[in-house]
Design an enzyme around this catalytic site. Structure first.
Site, PDB file in Angstrom:
ATOM      1  CD  GLU A  24      20.533  29.522  13.315  1.00 21.85           C
ATOM      2  OE1 GLU A  24      20.344  29.233  12.125  1.00 21.85           O
ATOM      3  OE2 GLU A  24      19.914  30.429  13.906  1.00 21.85           O
ATOM      4  CD  GLU A  67      21.948  34.499  14.876  1.00 25.15           C
ATOM      5  OE1 GLU A  67      20.949  34.505  14.126  1.00 25.15           O
ATOM      6  OE2 GLU A  67      23.014  33.938  14.587  1.00 25.15           O
TER       7      GLU A  67
HETATM    8  C1  BG6 Z   1      20.169  32.721  11.775  1.00 26.28           C
HETATM    9  C2  BG6 Z   1      21.614  32.755  11.369  1.00 26.28           C
HETATM   10  O1  BG6 Z   1      19.600  31.585  11.237  1.00 26.28           O
HETATM   11  O2  BG6 Z   1      19.332  33.730  11.360  1.00 26.28           O
HETATM   12  C3  BG6 Z   1      22.106  34.077  10.821  1.00 26.28           C
HETATM   13  O3  BG6 Z   1      22.456  32.321  12.409  1.00 26.28           O
HETATM   14  C4  BG6 Z   1      21.014  34.699   9.987  1.00 26.28           C
HETATM   15  O4  BG6 Z   1      23.287  33.842  10.103  1.00 26.28           O
HETATM   16  C5  BG6 Z   1      19.821  34.966  10.883  1.00 26.28           C
HETATM   17  O5  BG6 Z   1      21.391  35.842   9.278  1.00 26.28           O
HETATM   18  C6  BG6 Z   1      18.676  35.659  10.185  1.00 26.28           C
HETATM   19  O6  BG6 Z   1      18.302  34.910   9.087  1.00 26.28           O
HETATM   20  P1  BG6 Z   1      18.211  35.526   7.631  1.00 26.28           P
HETATM   21  O7  BG6 Z   1      17.896  34.372   6.749  1.00 26.28           O
HETATM   22  O8  BG6 Z   1      17.146  36.535   7.686  1.00 26.28           O
HETATM   23  O9  BG6 Z   1      19.548  36.124   7.355  1.00 26.28           O
END
Ligand code: BG6
Length: 471
Positions: free
Chosen positions: A165, A370
């Site tokens: 990201e 993700e």
């Molecule tokens: C992404 C990141 O932005 O989202 C992760 O790569 C992150 O590191 C995931 O944990 C979920 O976001 P959050 O803020 O709910 O942890």
């Protein structure tokens, strides 16, 4: 739309899930590891510190065995820079090398392909003290770190992701504890995009180096991509959506894939006197790098409307909240979408639209690195977690993934966030994503025992049927 003849997922489709070192490992200042920016940042109120997390550092064998039980074909995890190089450069910490060797070998023992993220939000603090990404030497620091990884793990790791990201590091860096703006900076936008330029150079050099060292191995970027919708069919809103799409999404992929600065972003930077300083040869470096695939994180789409220069716009709360930029675009709540308990929009159809758009722009194979639902989970007295809401989220997204495959989009794999519960970027461990429940809290109470959630059994069946049985 007619969806009569659906294609199946490819036979070698990489089903798996993801984690990142600083969010899952714990042992953050042990076994020779140096502090990263995450270890020294001010913690958001009420969230767990990073010394335990899911204790994956000590329990990786048990965790990878559980992933194998689900049938994982791949496991995406990141390597903590400061575990290998406690000061960011210089002396290598052999204990760190040994640890990741064991993690990689455990994956391979179960025929799980390691998919390694080189950098996931964890700049060494020692390098932050030396100016972080604003120092042009950061390019060499990263390349050296990449070399250490490739030399030690490249014989077994075939799939690499460069920077997790990078777009979020640039757009919401302070929120995730990463962006360092040197004191006295007057043009913060220019400084931010200068850092971004250095990251792009570092990424390009790492891609070239991997291909020289291991021509068969594959490497790609891992931005967070959310297709941006216009709030209406007003032409002004369409232009606003194009601006935000360029700033949020395409800029990073245009550079990774084609080695060019996106023209809309360049114009935006010119308007703010914020174009980065580009040295002779930089653009040749960018052009020389060629990713083999695109990794991308998808949580939701974004929606914007046009904005006048005098508008008071919301700069956006986090990774998934549509941002505003006076004179360009402003975030708009999409009335057609539901939201998670944590306020993120849910848009499975937008997932398909995002994949279609990416593929038509870049024509490279893609892997979802993700995707997932952050929610409060409850552990019942008999050790169960009935997370039907997570199953519903994932099911609707995998359905759209399958439709995208039928659309002709080359999809290599799907790695939802997250394999196991871990600490969120800014909302603690109470915001859970995993298939595996970890008995711990933000107050760090609990046994750290692992429990299979209902989604664990469901995902196992999905993998076993190669995505045919989603019920
Ligand atoms: C992404 C990141 O932005 O989202 C992760 O790569 C992150 O590191 C995931 O944990 C979920 O976001 P959050 O803020 O709910 O942890």
């Amino acid at each position: 739309m007619l969806d009569k003849n659906l294609k199946s997922f490819p036979k070698d489709f990489l089903w798996g899930a993801s984690t990142s070192a600083y969010q899952v490992e714990g042992a953050n200042l042990s076994y020779g590891k140096g502090p990263s920016c995450q270890d020294v940042k001010e913690l958001p109120e009420g969230t767990a510190s990073l010394d335990i997390c899911a204790d994956h550092y000590h329990r990786y064998e048990e965790d990878i065995a559980l992933m194998a039980e689900m049938g994982f074909k791949t496991y995406r995890f990141s390597i903590a820079w400061t575990r290998l190089l406690p000061e960011g450069t210089g002396k290598v910490n052999q204990e760190g090398i040994d640890h990741y060797n064991k993690v990689i070998d455990t994956c391979l023992k179960y025929h799980i392909e390691p998919l390694v993220t080189m950098f996931h939000f964890d700049m060494p603090d020692a390098l932050d003290q030396r100016g972080s990404w604003s120092n042009r030497e950061s390019v060499d620091w990263f390349v050296n770190f990449a070399k250490v990884m490739f030399e030690n793990f490249g014989d077994r790791v075939k799939y690499w992701l460069t920077i997790n990201e990078q777009n979020m590091l640039t757009l919401v860096g302070p929120l995730i504890g990463t962006l360092r703006i040197p004191e006295g900076t007057t043009n913060i936008l220019k400084e931010t995009y200068q850092q971004n330029h250095h990251m792009l150079l570092a990424q390009a050099k790492a891609m070239v180096m991997l291909h020289e060292m291991y021509p068969e191995s594959k490497i790609g970027p891992a931005p967070n991509i959310s297709l941006v919708y216009p709030a209406s069919c007003k032409p002004e809103d369409q232009l606003a959506a194009q601006e935000y799409n360029a700033i949020r999404n395409w800029f990073y992929l245009d550079m990774a894939v084609y080695g060019v600065y996106n023209n809309l972003v360049w114009r935006y930077l010119e308007e703010h006197d914020a174009t980065p300083d580009i040295l002779e040869g930089d653009m040749d470096i960018m052009k020389a790098a060629h990713p083999d695939f695109i990794g991308f994180n998808y949580y939701s789409t974004a929606t914007v409307q046009a904005s006048a220069p005098s508008d008071d716009v919301d700069p956006g709360a986090d990774q998934q909240t549509a941002r505003g930029e006076a004179g360009y675009y402003k975030g708009y709540n999409n009335p057609n979408l539901m939201k998670t308990e944590f306020g993120w929009e849910i848009d499975p159809l937008g997932f398909r639209a995002t994949m279609r758009e990416m593929y038509s722009r870049y024509r490279l194979p893609m892997i979802v690195t993700e995707n997932g639902l952050g929610a409060y989970d409850t552990l019942t007295e008999d050790g169960k977690i009935h997370d039907n809401y997570r199953i519903a989220y994932l099911k609707t997204h995998i359905e759209q993934l399958k439709l995208a495959v039928s659309d002709g989009v080359e999809m290599m794999g799907y790695c939802p966030w997250s394999a196991i519960d871990l600490v969120s970027t800014h909302e603690g461990i109470r915001k859970r994503y995993g298939f595996i429940y970890v008995d711990t809290t933000d107050e760090k109470t609990g046994t750290l025992n692992r429990y299979r959630k209902d989604s664990f059994y469901w995902y196992k069946k999905v993998i076993k049927t190669n995505g045919e049985d989603l019920d």
